[in-house]
Design an enzyme around this catalytic site. Structure first.
Site, PDB file in Angstrom:
ATOM      1  N   ASN B 135       2.608  10.634 -19.779  1.00 33.01           N
ATOM      2  CA  ASN B 135       1.417  10.402 -18.968  1.00 33.01           C
ATOM      3  C   ASN B 135       0.578   9.299 -19.589  1.00 33.01           C
ATOM      4  O   ASN B 135      -0.255   9.536 -20.448  1.00 33.01           O
ATOM      5  CB  ASN B 135       0.623  11.710 -18.833  1.00 33.01           C
ATOM      6  CG  ASN B 135      -0.609  11.539 -17.967  1.00 33.01           C
ATOM      7  OD1 ASN B 135      -1.051  10.419 -17.723  1.00 33.01           O
ATOM      8  ND2 ASN B 135      -1.159  12.657 -17.502  1.00 33.01           N
ATOM      9  N   CYS B 138      -3.554   8.849 -16.654  1.00 32.83           N
ATOM     10  CA  CYS B 138      -4.815   9.495 -16.286  1.00 32.83           C
ATOM     11  C   CYS B 138      -5.997   8.631 -16.692  1.00 32.83           C
ATOM     12  O   CYS B 138      -6.152   8.297 -17.858  1.00 32.83           O
ATOM     13  CB  CYS B 138      -4.919  10.859 -16.948  1.00 32.83           C
ATOM     14  SG  CYS B 138      -4.368  12.142 -15.842  1.00 32.83           S
ATOM     15  N   CYS B 381      -4.455 -18.219  20.542  1.00 36.15           N
ATOM     16  CA  CYS B 381      -3.912 -17.106  19.731  1.00 36.15           C
ATOM     17  C   CYS B 381      -3.085 -17.631  18.566  1.00 36.15           C
ATOM     18  O   CYS B 381      -2.124 -18.381  18.758  1.00 36.15           O
ATOM     19  CB  CYS B 381      -3.055 -16.193  20.604  1.00 36.15           C
ATOM     20  SG  CYS B 381      -2.290 -14.843  19.699  1.00 36.15           S
TER      21      CYS B 381
END
Lengths: 452, 446
Positions: B135, B138, B381
């Site tokens: 990890n 976090c 366009c």
């Protein structure tokens, strides 16, 4: 064997009456309002705005609700329509804004009427006054009639700084909002609260018990004031076209509704066991449904044409049906029968459409009735302005006005049901507003000339 | 019936739908429920060293809602597991024993010392878990203590810790990346250099969900004060897809197994990550909002779609969209589309008109012959797609490619030619300007 006529109060328990006369459309709670508001697509040049006679910026006020600013939403509404609270309750939205909603493509429009009520309720319950009297111009304007047209005009004039005297024949203001609309559409004394809010702006004096043609005349008002606005409404009901033979218990539906609206305890209000209503408009529906809610056992609404031709909207018709009113189409009354001086039954002739014309079929039927309410349209009575009729031009049976609500008299404007239009509160409010703006322009021009 | 089973760096699972390391995988009770519901694997909520961390007892979650209060963005300030290490390890072992066919990956976060990692890896191996996920993502709380995204934001640390882990365990090592970096390829490359078997991404995005305008504090708050949390949920999916694609197509990391994470709610979301190179996906927010049952829709949806497309196994389509992700400079500037409005489907809300009129190219009418009508003005366009994006009716406005016809805006014949910016005459840096040569694509060969 029941006595005849069988008319009495308290046919059903008082609690049942009270419940029956509860709010037709319960107010949205905060979460419901959020969900409903999130459905609005915020259209460009929104069709709902075009469909609103007062041109309320509906996408804007709904977005204000969505962003948790209901009082801001109320201001958007009231800026365009000072009777926005009542219109949220009584407007036939299904034939106005909601019919135009692009989400009708999915069969379910944004609930504009209920959202409008959510916003205006939030403002009124907060007790917040958004308007104040404009800087005094010195001009004085007379407004005849304290209904939606008259008070809308008076309010706009007051915010523009003109002093306004309102002359009203009845003891209460509000017009049909107070006297002519079903009680379950405007619960909790809302009509009077709204009138009070409008008058709170200041600069408006209401003179009650003053009826045009009886206590005051148009000529004297025109002489005394800088401008006059006529918001007279309709004073009479079309005749049934049958010999009523002086029988008791035959009454105009508007009179019944007015009596009902002014009764504090509905359990004391007498109603027939069997009630017949003739007509196909909102008033007919309001009378029939309220008769049922008071405890009448059989209420039959008879209309001479089919459901599609009914002036009352589909929604209103559904309200009648779900409240147990029987609606009979294609029949017209041709006679009434009495018993001991009171109504006993109404005789009807069946009608049919032949080549677009309504004709009698020759077939008849009788409906036993303790009470008959007539609701076949209301009339403007020109006698009130008779002294001016030579110069106050009429357009058929109503006062003739132009796009700015100007009459043929230079200082006189008119609007609402006594003029052209659709006999809707919202149209009357717009008339009053446009007339006020027109009066303001005329007065400004006059002051400019005087200053030179 | 398509075969949904996967083999991700040697970790086998009956399907690619795994639960991400998060509250739903914090203990045996939840994980058992997840496996019963049909999830193919879990990444057990991050373990740390004892004593366990302490969570706030105020609100841990915030959200932004869409219509109908659908959670479109979700954030949290919860830390890693707050249960003793021993308890977690025991439960991991028990659950893996009971569910041998499911993937059991254990998320880890310990201080940046070799001893710490070595020690915990040995404990995890004893559980017979299938792999570990580091990890490094976090962004709240733990990062202030030098862990989590504080590691993930420094490629050298990522490489160092990945290398320690590969040295001290036989288990596959997955490095979970933080999106709170300027270039996601750098930590991914570092993970690869360190020997990691795979990367998983994205972890959560630094975020303050709302400000309470009465209290003048972040919302939610803990006793009047708030801190940034990590955001996930559908709103982060586009960022996660881009980062996944960047790693999948980058020369240095191409071919490295990826476990895709970020706003996956449906089989379609999952298939999109997989098309961009993820061979498994991890889910958290959708489970936390709707419960574990959503995996049933994901499995059947993916399987049915694979059957329709003729993919017999997941690997048949993993990475299939990667070759079509390119740099802007290689986009074909000769290609042209025009908006087309299906007048039968149009509900006349006018949003296409006002969006184009106010903010873009004045290329949509609001009135034609005095009637409310919304039509594309092809002369104006540019094919930008704004009208189709704002239209509330799906497929009412489509972008139709011009084929062998003159673009009414530019007057140029659109004939299928290819010319990118590197070849364009307006580019002063163009090496070899070309006019209309379809075969002259200068995109580097794969």
């Amino acid at each position: 064997m029941s006595t005849h006529p069988d008319i009495g109060a308290g046919r059903i328990p008082a609690e049942a009456i009270e419940a029956g006369f509860g709010d037709l459309h319960p107010a949205l709670d905060r979460n419901e309002a959020r969900v409903a508001s999130e459905r609005c697509l915020f259209c460009y040049d929104a069709p709902c705005i075009q469909a609103c006679p007062t041109g309320i910026d509906i996408p804007l006020f709904i977005r204000q609700i969505m962003t948790e600013n209901p009082q801001g939403a109320a201001k958007t509404i009231l800026d365009a329509n000072i009777f926005g609270g009542m219109c949220a309750r009584v407007c036939p939205t299904e034939t106005l804004c909601e019919e135009a909603c692009v989400r009708m493509a999915e069969g379910k429009p944004v609930e504009i009427g209920r959202l409008q009520r959510y916003a205006t309720d939030a403002l009124f319950s907060a007790g917040r006054q958004l308007y104040r009297q404009g800087a005094a111009t010195g001009a004085r304007v007379a407004v005849v009639g304290a209904g939606p047209a008259g008070l809308s005009c008076a309010h706009k004039l007051a915010t523009l700084g003109h002093a306004v005297d309102v002359f009203e024949a009845r003891e209460k203001g509000g017009g049909l909002n107070e006297h002519g609309i079903a009680a379950y559409k405007t619960t909790g004394g809302f009509a009077q609260k709204e009138v009070a809010y409008i008058l709170e702006v200041g600069g408006i004096t209401v003179h009650h018990g003053k009826r045009l043609g009886r206590d005051i005349t148009l000529a004297s008002l025109a002489a005394e004031y800088d401008a006059v606005f006529l918001g007279l409404g309709l004073q009479a009901v079309n005749a049934l076209g049958v010999d009523e033979g002086g029988l008791a218990n035959i009454e105009d539906a508007v009179a019944f509704i007015e009596r009902l609206r002014q009764t504090d305890d509905l359990s004391t209000l007498p109603i027939g066991r069997k009630v017949v209503v003739v007509g196909g408009g909102m008033t007919a529906i309001d009378a029939a449904v309220q008769a049922k809610k008071l405890g009448a056992e059989e209420v039959t609404l008879v209309y001479r044409r089919g459901a599609d031709a009914m002036p009352a909207s589909r929604y209103e018709q559904e309200v009648a049906l779900t409240n147990g009113v029987v609606i009979r189409h294609f029949a017209r009354p041709y006679a009434v029968q009495g018993e001991g001086g009171a109504l006993a039954s109404v005789l009807f002739m069946r009608t049919a459409l032949e080549g677009g014309k309504l004709v009698d079929t020759g077939e008849t039927f009788a409906l036993p009735a303790d009470q008959l309410f007539k609701a076949i349209g209301q009339l403007f009575l020109p006698t009130d302005v008779a002294d001016e009729s030579a110069v106050l031009e009429m357009d058929g049976v109503k006062i003739k006005v132009d796009v700015e609500c100007r009459t043929s008299l230079p200082k006189v404007w008119a609007g609402g049901d006594c003029t052209r239009g659709r006999d809707l509160t919202v149209v009357a409010v717009e008339d009053g507003k446009q007339a006020a703006l027109s009066i303001d322009r005329a007065l400004a021009a006059r002051l400019a000339v005087a200053a030179e | 019936m398509a075969d949904l089973s996967v083999d991700f760096v040697g970790i086998k699972a009956p399907n690619p739908f795994w639960l991400a390391s998060a509250p739903p995988t914090d203990k045996a009770y939840n994980v058992e429920r997840a496996f019963r519901a049909g999830w193919g694997g879990v990444v057990w909520k991050t373990l740390g060293e004892d004593p366990p961390i302490v969570n706030v007892s105020g609100p841990r979650y915030g959200a932004i809602h869409g219509p109908d209060r659908r959670v479109i963005g979700f954030n949290n300030i919860e830390l890693i597991t707050d249960r003793p290490l021993e308890v977690n390890l025991r439960e991991i072992k028990e659950v893996k024993r009971r569910w041998p066919d499911r993937a059991m990956v254990v998320s880890l976060m310990v201080p940046c010392t070799e001893e710490s990692w070595k020690a915990i890896l040995a404990r995890v191996e004893e559980t017979e878990a299938d792999g570990v996920e580091l990890n490094f993502g976090c962004p709240h709380g733990m990062s202030e203590r030098g862990m989590g995204s504080a590691v993930g934001q420094v490629p050298e640390y990522v490489e160092m810790v990945a290398r320690w882990c590969k040295q001290h365990t036989r288990m596959p090592v997955i490095v979970k990346l933080t999106p709170n970096v300027g270039d996601i390829r750098k930590p991914a490359e570092a993970a690869k250099r360190g020997g990691a078997d795979a990367v998983s991404l994205i972890n959560t995005v630094n975020s303050i969900m709302h400000v309470d305008l009465d209290a003048m504090s972040p919302w939610p708050h803990t006793d009047g004060k708030g801190t940034h949390g990590g955001m996930c949920g559908p709103a982060v999916k586009p960022m996660a897809l881009n980062m996944t694609a960047e790693i999948a197509r980058s020369e240095a990391t191409r071919g490295m197994p990826i476990s895709g994470i970020g706003g996956i709610e449906t089989w379609k979301d999952a298939a999109e990550f997989m098309a961009l190179g993820a061979s498994t996906v991890q889910v958290c927010t959708a489970a936390m909002v709707y419960g574990f049952k959503i995996v049933e829709e994901m499995k059947s949806g993916l399987s049915d779609w694979m059957d329709q497309k003729g993919y017999s196994r997941v690997s048949d389509f993993v990475g299939r969209a990667v070759p079509n992700v390119t740099d802007w400079q290689y986009l074909n500037l000769d290609y042209a589309v025009k908006a087309q409005i299906d007048q039968d489907a149009c509900i006349e809300c006018g949003r296409c008109h006002i969006a184009c009129e106010d903010t873009s190219h004045q290329a949509i009418t609001n009135m034609v012959d005095g009637v409310r009508k919304f039509e594309v003005i092809e002369e104006e366009c540019v094919g930008c797609n704004l009208c189709a994006v704002v239209c509330p009716v799906e497929n009412c406005i489509t972008m139709v490619p011009l084929e062998n016809e003159v673009d009414k805006r530019t007057g140029r014949m659109v004939d299928g030619s290819y010319r990118n910016w590197t070849q364009h005459p307006n580019n002063p840096m163009a090496k070899q300007p070309v006019a209309y040569d379809t075969d002259a694509a200068l995109e580097p060969a794969e």
